[in-house]
Design an enzyme around this catalytic site. Structure first.
Site, PDB file in Angstrom:
ATOM      1  N   HIS A 277       0.762  -1.157  -0.197  1.00 24.98           N
ATOM      2  CA  HIS A 277      -0.021  -0.035   0.088  1.00 24.98           C
ATOM      3  C   HIS A 277       0.879   1.269   0.053  1.00 24.98           C
ATOM      4  O   HIS A 277       0.837   1.900   1.018  1.00 24.98           O
ATOM      5  CB  HIS A 277      -1.158   0.025   1.213  1.00 24.98           C
ATOM      6  CG  HIS A 277      -0.440  -0.316   2.597  1.00 24.98           C
ATOM      7  ND1 HIS A 277       0.560   0.104   2.936  1.00 24.98           N
ATOM      8  CD2 HIS A 277      -1.203  -1.206   3.235  1.00 24.98           C
ATOM      9  CE1 HIS A 277       0.759  -0.492   4.300  1.00 24.98           C
ATOM     10  NE2 HIS A 277      -0.109  -1.397   4.511  1.00 24.98           N
TER      11      HIS A 277
ATOM     12  N   ASP B 239      -5.870  -5.174   0.278  1.00 25.75           N
ATOM     13  CA  ASP B 239      -5.581  -4.653   1.827  1.00 25.75           C
ATOM     14  C   ASP B 239      -7.202  -4.659   2.447  1.00 25.75           C
ATOM     15  O   ASP B 239      -7.575  -4.051   3.304  1.00 25.75           O
ATOM     16  CB  ASP B 239      -5.238  -2.998   2.017  1.00 25.75           C
ATOM     17  CG  ASP B 239      -4.827  -3.061   3.494  1.00 25.75           C
ATOM     18  OD1 ASP B 239      -4.823  -4.134   4.221  1.00 25.75           O
ATOM     19  OD2 ASP B 239      -3.943  -2.169   3.878  1.00 25.75           O
TER      20      ASP B 239
HETATM   21  O1  DOR Z   1      -6.139   0.045   7.807  1.00 28.08           O
HETATM   22  C1  DOR Z   1      -5.520  -1.270   8.023  1.00 28.08           C
HETATM   23  N1  DOR Z   1      -6.037  -1.974   8.336  1.00 28.08           N
HETATM   24  N2  DOR Z   1      -4.164  -1.014   7.774  1.00 28.08           N
HETATM   25  C2  DOR Z   1      -3.326  -2.071   8.314  1.00 28.08           C
HETATM   26  O2  DOR Z   1      -2.108  -2.190   7.907  1.00 28.08           O
HETATM   27  C3  DOR Z   1      -3.895  -3.153   8.692  1.00 28.08           C
HETATM   28  C4  DOR Z   1      -5.329  -3.281   8.618  1.00 28.08           C
HETATM   29  C5  DOR Z   1      -6.163  -4.184   9.406  1.00 28.08           C
HETATM   30  O3  DOR Z   1      -5.536  -5.374   9.650  1.00 28.08           O
HETATM   31  O4  DOR Z   1      -7.120  -3.727  10.157  1.00 28.08           O
HETATM   32 ZN    ZN Z   2      -2.988  -4.707   5.488  1.00 30.40          ZN
HETATM   33 ZN    ZN Z   3      -0.544  -2.296   6.083  1.00 36.39          ZN
END
Ligand code: DOR
Ligand code: ZN
Ligand code: ZN
Length: 406
Positions: free
Chosen positions: A202, A274
């Protein structure tokens, strides 16, 4: 009830299939989960899919997904998450280690393997790193990468000690990073020192993208961007509130433009969703968790961009199929090729549909793209030669863990 996979000879006919950068009218004959023949002639098959007017692309490989199992299954589990993937045209995903407990030793990896057997699309695992699991990292079997978290986010895996990070690089395993801003620069220095490769998850800003393009190391650096950073900015965050809060945070329009430029110029290597589901009630709390779901919206958003002339289909396939397979060395996937796994996504380019929260398969049942009208949708998802999503329903047919090789 989970059905046994049916290994029926299957023929996809009348479609235009994506191969070597072009679309050609060919039939695909599938047997025992593999692409057996790509041909002009019509082979006899028990089951025939008429793909007239549709495009057949390699199954989408999502290199960055947070299925919340074990520990946080009220947000997502391997069944609900993989069903969301199937509906989104994704035939393989790589799961992240920040579960509860995190995937940081062999025992937990095996436990996750057992839990993932209910997945209806193919899957692989990123392994977690801590301050003291170097031996576990060295010995972890059949993993996509070792994930290093350098910034605070969901879970408890943050590592700041650059000495420890350098030791992890020296194991020679594939490394994936959550590194934001100047932390990217610190890793670039480690790459210079060790000569190893790294996959930056990301990448979200113009500055971060510049750091990854240091001429000394750019051949050892791989860049992922997410659909949310391509289609939303901090201006949307003003309207969406915590529903647009993620790590890394949404950035300015100028950053978004830099990411699109990176896609056009080939400095961006992959798109990862993500997919980070949290329930609405959790997101509405004062101290909300970071992250948004994305498995069901990534491909429609990207196809819509193709329809708008912002993206070439060729680039989409490179970013979402070919490169993830190459980078993580996933065997027999990412291309429509004889002998390769029959993981295919059939898309309807003229189809216009709205993203609707209530129609989502993810347990969290919301999307920051709710209400967006998009043109270009997946209408069939074939995993290991089985029709898992037929445009309406998703079948609970078990899929497989991916293998890695040269
Ligand atoms: O916004 C995020 N949520 N960034 C991350 O790196 C982890 C992820 C999560 O696992 O909720
Ligand atoms: Zn992530
Ligand atoms: Zn991340």
């Amino acid at each position: 009830m989970l059905q046994k996979p049916i290994k029926m000879p299957l023929l996809i006919k009348n479609g235009r299939i994506y191969q070597n950068g072009v679309l050609t009218a060919k039939n695909i004959f599938i047997e025992s989960g593999k692409i057996r023949k790509i041909t002009d002639s019509e082979v006899q098959a028990k089951e025939v899919i008429d793909a007239k007017g549709k495009i057949v692309i390699p199954g989408i490989i999502d290199p960055h997904v947070h299925i919340r199992e074990p520990g946080l299954t009220h947000k997502e589990d391997f069944q609900s998450g993989s069903r969301a993937a199937a509906k989104g045209g994704i035939t393989t995903f790589l799961d992240m280690p920040n579960t509860m407990p995190p995937t940081t030793n062999a025992e937990r990896l095996e436990e996750k393997r057992r839990l993932a057997r209910k997945s209806v699309v193919n899957y692989g695992f990123h392994f977690g790193s801590t301050l003291d699991n170097l031996d576990e990292i060295k010995n972890a079997k059949n993993i996509a990468s070792v994930k290093i978290y350098m910034d605070p986010t969901t879970g408890d895996l943050k590592i700041e000690d650059l000495g420890v990070i350098e030791d992890i690089f020296k194991t020679g395993r594939m490394i994936a990073l959550h590194a934001e801003g100047d932390n990217i620069k610190k890793i670039i220095e480690i790459i210079k020192k060790t000569g190893k490769k790294a996959y930056f998850c990301h990448v979200s800003s113009e500055k971060e993208l510049q750091f990854t393009q240091d001429h000394e190391t750019k051949n050892n650096v791989l860049v992922e961007v997410t659909p949310q950073h391509l289609f939303l900015t901090s201006e949307d965050a003003e309207k969406l509130g915590s529903l647009a809060e993620m790590k890394p945070r949404l950035k300015a329009r100028r950053d978004q433009e830099a990411l699109w430029k990176g896609i056009r110029e080939g400095t961006v290597d992959t798109i990862g969703t993500d997919h980070a589901p949290h329930l609405l009630e959790e997101k509405r709390k004062v101290s909300f968790p970071y992250g948004i779901p994305g498995l069901e919206t990534m491909l429609p958003l990207m196809l819509n961009a193709v329809n708008e002339g912002r993206l070439e289909l060729k680039t989409l396939v490179k970013l979402c199929c070919e490169n993830p397979a190459k980078i993580f060395k996933i065997k027999s996937k990412g291309f429509i090729k004889e002998g390769y796994d029959a993981d295919l996504t059939i898309v309807d380019m003229p189809l216009v549909k709205e993203v609707k929260n209530e129609e989502l398969e993810t347990k969290c049942k919301w999307s920051p793209f709710n209400g967006w009208k998009l043109k270009g949708w997946p209408v069939m998802t074939i995993v290991n030669g089985n029709i898992v999503f037929d445009g309406k329903e998703i079948k609970n047919i078990r899929a497989k863990e991916v293998e890695y090789g040269a």
